[in-house]
Design an enzyme around this catalytic site. Sequence first.
Site, PDB file in Angstrom:
ATOM      1  N   PHE A  53       0.843  -1.195   0.000  1.00  0.00           N
ATOM      2  CA  PHE A  53       0.000   0.000   0.000  1.00  0.00           C
ATOM      3  C   PHE A  53       0.876   1.242   0.000  1.00  0.00           C
ATOM      4  O   PHE A  53       1.916   1.271   0.670  1.00  0.00           O
ATOM      5  CB  PHE A  53      -0.923   0.000   1.221  1.00  0.00           C
ATOM      6  CG  PHE A  53      -1.964  -1.086   1.161  1.00  0.00           C
ATOM      7  CD1 PHE A  53      -3.164  -0.869   0.506  1.00  0.00           C
ATOM      8  CD2 PHE A  53      -1.723  -2.331   1.723  1.00  0.00           C
ATOM      9  CE1 PHE A  53      -4.124  -1.867   0.426  1.00  0.00           C
ATOM     10  CE2 PHE A  53      -2.679  -3.336   1.649  1.00  0.00           C
ATOM     11  CZ  PHE A  53      -3.880  -3.103   1.003  1.00  0.00           C
ATOM     12  N   GLU A  54       0.430   2.275  -0.717  1.00  0.00           N
ATOM     13  CA  GLU A  54       1.312   3.424  -0.925  1.00  0.00           C
ATOM     14  C   GLU A  54       1.649   4.189   0.343  1.00  0.00           C
ATOM     15  O   GLU A  54       2.651   4.886   0.397  1.00  0.00           O
ATOM     16  CB  GLU A  54       0.739   4.369  -1.971  1.00  0.00           C
ATOM     17  CG  GLU A  54      -0.549   5.034  -1.603  1.00  0.00           C
ATOM     18  CD  GLU A  54      -1.208   5.614  -2.851  1.00  0.00           C
ATOM     19  OE1 GLU A  54      -0.978   6.781  -3.129  1.00  0.00           O
ATOM     20  OE2 GLU A  54      -1.933   4.886  -3.550  1.00  0.00           O
ATOM     21  N   ALA A  55       0.814   4.067   1.377  1.00  0.00           N
ATOM     22  CA  ALA A  55       1.158   4.765   2.621  1.00  0.00           C
ATOM     23  C   ALA A  55       2.312   4.082   3.336  1.00  0.00           C
ATOM     24  O   ALA A  55       2.827   4.602   4.328  1.00  0.00           O
ATOM     25  CB  ALA A  55      -0.053   4.876   3.532  1.00  0.00           C
ATOM     26  N   GLY A  56       2.721   2.884   2.869  1.00  0.00           N
ATOM     27  CA  GLY A  56       3.960   2.317   3.387  1.00  0.00           C
ATOM     28  C   GLY A  56       3.870   0.966   4.055  1.00  0.00           C
ATOM     29  O   GLY A  56       4.803   0.556   4.750  1.00  0.00           O
TER      30      GLY A  56
ATOM     31  N   ASN B 137       1.482  11.582  -5.532  1.00  0.00           N
ATOM     32  CA  ASN B 137       1.911  11.298  -4.149  1.00  0.00           C
ATOM     33  C   ASN B 137       3.426  11.149  -4.047  1.00  0.00           C
ATOM     34  O   ASN B 137       4.043  11.615  -3.094  1.00  0.00           O
ATOM     35  CB  ASN B 137       1.249  10.005  -3.650  1.00  0.00           C
ATOM     36  CG  ASN B 137      -0.125  10.265  -3.069  1.00  0.00           C
ATOM     37  OD1 ASN B 137      -0.443  11.393  -2.705  1.00  0.00           O
ATOM     38  ND2 ASN B 137      -0.940   9.234  -2.981  1.00  0.00           N
TER      39      ASN B 137
END
Lengths: 263, 338
Positions: A53-56, B137
């Site tokens: 997931f891009e938030a990490g 992002n």
Amino acid sequence: MTASKNYTAQEIIVVAGSKILEDRKIVFVGTGLPMVATLLAKLTHAPGLIPVFEAGAIGPPLSVGLPISVGDSKTFTGASYVKGLNAAFEMTQRGYADFGFIGGAEIDMYGNLNSTMIGHYPDGYQKPAVRLPGSGGASDMAASCERTILIVPHDKRKFKEQLSYVTSPGHLDGSPNARYNAGLQGKGPYRLITTRGIFDFEEKTGRMRLISVFPGETVESIQAATGFELLTAKELTPFPPPTNEELRLIREEIDPAGVFVKK
Amino acid sequence: METPTQMYWTGLSPDDAREALVNKDKSMRDKTMTLKEAVARFIRDGDNVGVGGFVNIRQPIAITHEMVRHGFRDLTLSWQSAGLAADYLAGAMMVDESRFSIKRIELAYWAHESFGLSPMFRYLAESGKIELEDWSNYNMSARFKAGAMGLPFLPTRSPVAGDIPSSNRTRIIICPFTGRKIALVPASNPNVAIIHVNAADKYGNCTIRGTDATCPEIAMASAHTIVTCEELVDHEVTANHPKDVGIPFPAVDAVVHVPFGAYPGACRRHYYFNGDHIRRFHAATAPMHKGGASDDLKSYYDEYIFGVETFDDFIQKFPAEKLMADQAAESLNCERPA
């Protein structure tokens, strides 16, 4: 496996999306239906699928339920590696993401996507007719995941000859080596799943090509809902309706509250 | 050599950002203060404000409420993906532009994922009231990272195609080593960072759980950083686990203890989203989308922001059962620490 007659367009999208994912690969998951498809794949043919997931969050088991955001706490529990946005995108840029799962409000025949604005670009950029959320991580995934799977609801207003704005590059203008020449990495759009069928992109032209038709649809009905000329594969496969077990998993196990798959 | 005629910096230039740190008191001192004091001391009209968190996760909601009460003009806001923090600042502009105004936004995403679009973003953008600069992002994260590294730019693999490069200050060059096209994204060095964290000590050493988002980079890139924390912990606690410190004390100027500081958004290990209140807040903009007046939105602000002294008073407006239910929902998310 009994086939069901009672399913929604979102449910068949989720089933189709999950079947495209391969076991033991890394998939960079965008928000919404891709999360549901990833969970379905993990619960069926791809238990070794690794979500990022891009938030990490890297490789969470997703055992505490469906996340409602790509930065949701549920994406972090049990993850092997927990960082932030830079780490997730740096890994993707490096080549760790086999698949990327992205959507958009508009798509053209080369799989370029718009999730920024409806109106005239560049003149109307600072005062768009409709302002959409913006790229988020989609354009980065489009630029660096090895293969992307796109999800777009199928209607004429969304399948356009000319996009208002190109947020996430697909096969660009379809010319030979267009992606490489532009500086992009990865093979670009691999499959497109819509509410009417599944498409790939012809290698020579980069153009959208119908390969599988959902129940109740025909080549003609799909073309009629598309704002440009579609290519059609020589051998079209009908896509089977979801099985009762697939629907049970989606409705009871994965998204019982109907957060992304509306009831 | 090409001269950078079109280049402009919207926060501090790399040289000014360096100078700001050289002149800053970097001592290890007690930085605890009230939110009122922190906002009044470190934010100015016209500043570029770097906003922490990610969509509705660990966003600096309490700080945005205090900024609205204080009133600021002509702010530039920079973030990767924002939800409620952006909405609270934008809603204040919709209520009374003479009291609070945003000049420009540098962003990748402004919406709410499963909670839908941002009606504030649509209203301000579609009426042409704010200047926009779209990025992705990763672009925004890399821009903050460049700023945090003391570099004027970072090379990135996006944006090299589509319309994002022409929407912003990206330069696409031929890489001198590979001969292929590559993007250079300019550093972002905000005047001030606003960040909510799980825990901090009084010196400003911060621990973040769940996503780091881009908070460490934004804090390190900015000239000043205001931090709110769920828990104010003894320095012994942070010093015992120095590798858990995501933001080190020299990068922080103000530490404010604000439990529920990201509410009604979520904060890992503390509380999950309050979707009902997000929808309630958004619903107050409905008349304005039909060309109507700002009365509904103004009454929301009068009740929840202007009508209270502190963020604690805002939290007191929620029934204890609701707050406890949102805490309980989050506890179910955290079977294992991460």
